[in-house]
Design an enzyme around this catalytic site. Structure first.
Site, PDB file in Angstrom:
ATOM      1  N   ARG A 174       8.157  -8.715  -2.341  1.00  0.00           N
ATOM      2  CA  ARG A 174       7.195  -7.598  -2.182  1.00  0.00           C
ATOM      3  C   ARG A 174       6.399  -7.684  -0.870  1.00  0.00           C
ATOM      4  O   ARG A 174       5.222  -7.315  -0.808  1.00  0.00           O
ATOM      5  CB  ARG A 174       6.223  -7.520  -3.379  1.00  0.00           C
ATOM      6  CG  ARG A 174       6.909  -7.311  -4.697  1.00  0.00           C
ATOM      7  CD  ARG A 174       7.669  -5.978  -4.787  1.00  0.00           C
ATOM      8  NE  ARG A 174       8.444  -5.940  -6.016  1.00  0.00           N
ATOM      9  CZ  ARG A 174       9.750  -6.281  -6.078  1.00  0.00           C
ATOM     10  NH1 ARG A 174      10.432  -6.660  -4.990  1.00  0.00           N
ATOM     11  NH2 ARG A 174      10.392  -6.226  -7.224  1.00  0.00           N
ATOM     12  N   SER A 224       4.423  -1.802 -11.656  1.00  0.00           N
ATOM     13  CA  SER A 224       3.895  -3.127 -12.020  1.00  0.00           C
ATOM     14  C   SER A 224       2.580  -3.351 -11.298  1.00  0.00           C
ATOM     15  O   SER A 224       2.532  -3.267 -10.064  1.00  0.00           O
ATOM     16  CB  SER A 224       4.868  -4.228 -11.582  1.00  0.00           C
ATOM     17  OG  SER A 224       6.074  -4.072 -12.280  1.00  0.00           O
ATOM     18  N   GLU A 294       0.007  -6.220  -7.138  1.00  0.00           N
ATOM     19  CA  GLU A 294       1.098  -5.712  -6.285  1.00  0.00           C
ATOM     20  C   GLU A 294       0.667  -4.355  -5.720  1.00  0.00           C
ATOM     21  O   GLU A 294       1.016  -3.986  -4.606  1.00  0.00           O
ATOM     22  CB  GLU A 294       2.364  -5.561  -7.141  1.00  0.00           C
ATOM     23  CG  GLU A 294       3.520  -4.937  -6.386  1.00  0.00           C
ATOM     24  CD  GLU A 294       4.817  -4.928  -7.194  1.00  0.00           C
ATOM     25  OE1 GLU A 294       5.064  -5.885  -7.959  1.00  0.00           O
ATOM     26  OE2 GLU A 294       5.580  -3.969  -7.045  1.00  0.00           O
TER      27      GLU A 294
HETATM   28  C1  LIG Z   1       6.906   4.172 -12.690  1.00  0.00           C
HETATM   29  C2  LIG Z   1       7.001   3.271 -11.479  1.00  0.00           C
HETATM   30  C3  LIG Z   1       8.041   2.352 -11.402  1.00  0.00           C
HETATM   31  C4  LIG Z   1       8.134   1.497 -10.294  1.00  0.00           C
HETATM   32  N1  LIG Z   1       9.168   0.611 -10.243  1.00  0.00           N
HETATM   33  C5  LIG Z   1       9.265  -0.220  -9.189  1.00  0.00           C
HETATM   34  C6  LIG Z   1      10.336  -1.176  -9.125  1.00  0.00           C
HETATM   35  O1  LIG Z   1      11.207  -1.234  -9.982  1.00  0.00           O
HETATM   36  N2  LIG Z   1      10.381  -1.999  -8.049  1.00  0.00           N
HETATM   37  C7  LIG Z   1       9.437  -1.961  -7.056  1.00  0.00           C
HETATM   38  O2  LIG Z   1       9.540  -2.744  -6.106  1.00  0.00           O
HETATM   39  N3  LIG Z   1       8.424  -1.068  -7.088  1.00  0.00           N
HETATM   40  C8  LIG Z   1       8.309  -0.201  -8.130  1.00  0.00           C
HETATM   41  N4  LIG Z   1       7.281   0.699  -8.167  1.00  0.00           N
HETATM   42  C9  LIG Z   1       6.260   0.701  -7.100  1.00  0.00           C
HETATM   43  C10 LIG Z   1       6.536   1.664  -5.922  1.00  0.00           C
HETATM   44  O3  LIG Z   1       7.365   2.750  -6.331  1.00  0.00           O
HETATM   45  C11 LIG Z   1       7.185   0.937  -4.752  1.00  0.00           C
HETATM   46  O4  LIG Z   1       6.317  -0.057  -4.229  1.00  0.00           O
HETATM   47  C12 LIG Z   1       7.558   1.899  -3.620  1.00  0.00           C
HETATM   48  O5  LIG Z   1       8.320   1.209  -2.679  1.00  0.00           O
HETATM   49  C13 LIG Z   1       6.349   2.507  -2.923  1.00  0.00           C
HETATM   50  O6  LIG Z   1       6.814   3.567  -2.094  1.00  0.00           O
HETATM   51  P1  LIG Z   1       5.899   4.814  -1.738  1.00  0.00           P
HETATM   52  O7  LIG Z   1       6.636   5.665  -0.790  1.00  0.00           O
HETATM   53  O8  LIG Z   1       5.378   5.484  -2.948  1.00  0.00           O
HETATM   54  O9  LIG Z   1       4.707   4.086  -0.955  1.00  0.00           O
HETATM   55  P2  LIG Z   1       3.129   4.396  -1.020  1.00  0.00           P
HETATM   56  O10 LIG Z   1       2.604   4.042  -2.355  1.00  0.00           O
HETATM   57  O11 LIG Z   1       2.874   5.766  -0.528  1.00  0.00           O
HETATM   58  O12 LIG Z   1       2.610   3.343   0.060  1.00  0.00           O
HETATM   59  C14 LIG Z   1       2.693   1.951  -0.170  1.00  0.00           C
HETATM   60  C15 LIG Z   1       2.248   1.218   1.123  1.00  0.00           C
HETATM   61  O13 LIG Z   1       3.239   1.446   2.130  1.00  0.00           O
HETATM   62  C16 LIG Z   1       2.639   2.059   3.288  1.00  0.00           C
HETATM   63  N5  LIG Z   1       3.650   2.966   3.837  1.00  0.00           N
HETATM   64  C17 LIG Z   1       4.355   3.932   3.179  1.00  0.00           C
HETATM   65  N6  LIG Z   1       5.264   4.480   4.006  1.00  0.00           N
HETATM   66  C18 LIG Z   1       5.122   3.866   5.211  1.00  0.00           C
HETATM   67  C19 LIG Z   1       5.776   3.977   6.472  1.00  0.00           C
HETATM   68  N7  LIG Z   1       6.759   4.850   6.686  1.00  0.00           N
HETATM   69  N8  LIG Z   1       5.365   3.170   7.482  1.00  0.00           N
HETATM   70  C20 LIG Z   1       4.370   2.275   7.292  1.00  0.00           C
HETATM   71  N9  LIG Z   1       3.704   2.114   6.133  1.00  0.00           N
HETATM   72  C21 LIG Z   1       4.094   2.907   5.110  1.00  0.00           C
HETATM   73  C22 LIG Z   1       1.384   2.744   2.776  1.00  0.00           C
HETATM   74  O14 LIG Z   1       0.434   2.909   3.817  1.00  0.00           O
HETATM   75  C23 LIG Z   1       0.943   1.765   1.708  1.00  0.00           C
HETATM   76  O15 LIG Z   1       0.253   0.675   2.286  1.00  0.00           O
HETATM   77  C24 LIG Z   1       7.164   1.577  -9.249  1.00  0.00           C
HETATM   78  C25 LIG Z   1       6.141   2.523  -9.330  1.00  0.00           C
HETATM   79  C26 LIG Z   1       6.054   3.371 -10.435  1.00  0.00           C
HETATM   80  C27 LIG Z   1       4.951   4.403 -10.483  1.00  0.00           C
END
Ligand SMILES: Cc1cc2nc3c(=O)[nH]c(=O)nc-3n(C[C@H](O)[C@H](O)[C@H](O)COP(=O)(O)OP(=O)(O)OC[C@H]3O[C@@H](n4cnc5c(N)ncnc54)[C@H](O)[C@@H]3O)c2cc1C
Length: 301
Positions: A174, A224, A294
């Site tokens: 992560r 998580s 996380e």
């Molecule tokens: C129901 C559910 C299930 C999930 N299951 C998993 C799983 O199985 N495995 C897992 O690892 N995670 C899981 N997650 C967590 C999440 O989906 C992941 O961490 C995902 O990668 C976050 O992506 P996001 O685009 O929503 O990022 P955001 O939440 O929008 O951002 C997360 C971080 O990344 C930064 N960021 C986003 N895009 C960029 C970019 N292009 N450049 C620089 N910084 C950036 C943001 O500023 C922030 O700090 C889950 C979440 C939910 C709600």
């Protein structure tokens, strides 16, 4: 701020600039106060121009993927939130998918399926964007982004565009180098291998069914809540600590999966923060294990 908004209007089209935009509309937790300004660049040039303007004018900004790993404060985010959801161009070259950072992982998994490329099935049910997944080195059921990313194009703090090889990304559980730097992921090359349509499809369906069975997808959450502590599972420790279903205000430890804190309807930022702290305290007292969130807690406190 008014001056900045006028300048933003020269870059971003009408209808893609939002003032005092509630962040709860842009996060899977459905929690979060207003961003002073939220913009949705429609292409890479608009993104690069917005960042260059904000840096020149010293205006703070926050990059938003799909908001699925975030807990945003009640007071919201000062400055400009840049939402990347429109940056999702994709090209397939042989076994490689070259894709922009705003693309949803489910969309990329579908592109891989249509091109009969295997290796990305694990990510199809993670609700984030490519950028967020690279930042977090997201993973599920074994594989992580580090296993498929060949290289990543980023914008550094000085406005240079760099291409980093997988080894330079400092991927670990992560974690990636992007969390240590003020960099923005623009696009990535994902290295997959030839597979069979039906096999890829049934793998995606099987993983999605497992997710639906085990995770409280019917409630808002950010996935998580805690990282997996070495040698343990956060959800199991929380359950064994007697915290299954424990709630503070509208925030609750999911009964379906104790590793998830869910919003049962009207959870506030503080409900979730207080619940996180309570869970950390009880687990530490009972098992001596430190639970590290996380999810990313952001915004004005
Ligand atoms: C129901 C559910 C299930 C999930 N299951 C998993 C799983 O199985 N495995 C897992 O690892 N995670 C899981 N997650 C967590 C999440 O989906 C992941 O961490 C995902 O990668 C976050 O992506 P996001 O685009 O929503 O990022 P955001 O939440 O929008 O951002 C997360 C971080 O990344 C930064 N960021 C986003 N895009 C960029 C970019 N292009 N450049 C620089 N910084 C950036 C943001 O500023 C922030 O700090 C889950 C979440 C939910 C709600």
């Amino acid at each position: 701020m008014i001056e900045i908004i006028d300048k933003l209007k020269d870059i971003i089209p009408d209808g893609k600039i939002y003032l005092n935009e509630p962040m709860k509309k842009h996060t899977s937790f459905k929690i979060g106060g207003p961003a002073d300004v939220l913009v949705i660049p429609q292409n890479r040039d608009e993104l690069l121009n917005v960042i260059s303007l904000l840096r020149k004018e010293n205006i703070p900004f926050f990059i938003l993927g799909n908001g699925t790993n975030l807990l945003v404060s009640e007071k919201g985010i000062r400055g400009v939130v840049i939402k990347l959801s429109s940056l999702k161009n994709v090209i397939v070259e042989g076994d490689t998918i070259i894709v922009e950072s705003g693309a949803p992982l489910s969309y990329i998994a579908n592109v891989a399926l249509l091109h009969e490329l295997t290796g990305f099935e694990f990510a199809g049910g993670i609700p984030g964007t490519l950028g967020g997944a690279i930042v977090m080195n997201a993973g599920a059921y074994g594989p992580e982004m580090k296993d498929v990313v060949e290289k990543v194009e980023v914008l550094d703090e000085e406005g240079n565009i760099l291409v980093l090889a997988n080894e330079e990304m400092r991927f670990s559980y992560r974690h990636s180098i992007i969390q240590e730097k003020d960099w923005i992921v623009l696009k990535a090359w994902l290295n997959l291998s030839k597979g069979k349509y039906e096999e890829i499809k049934s793998k995606i369906e099987e993983l999605n069914a497992r997710r639906k069975e085990k995770q409280p997808l019917e409630y808002p959450s950010a996935g998580s809540t805690f990282k997996r502590p070495p040698g343990y599972y956060a959800g199991k420790l929380i359950e064994e600590a007697g915290l299954k279903g424990y709630s503070i205000g509208g925030a609750k430890v999911s009964e379906k999966h104790c590793g998830f804190i869910i919003n049962t309807g009207n959870a506030t930022f503080y409900d979730v923060v207080n619940l996180i702290e309570h869970v950390q305290k009880v687990v530490k007292e009972k098992f001596g294990v430190e639970l590290i969130p996380e999810i990313k807690i952001v915004g004005e406190k």
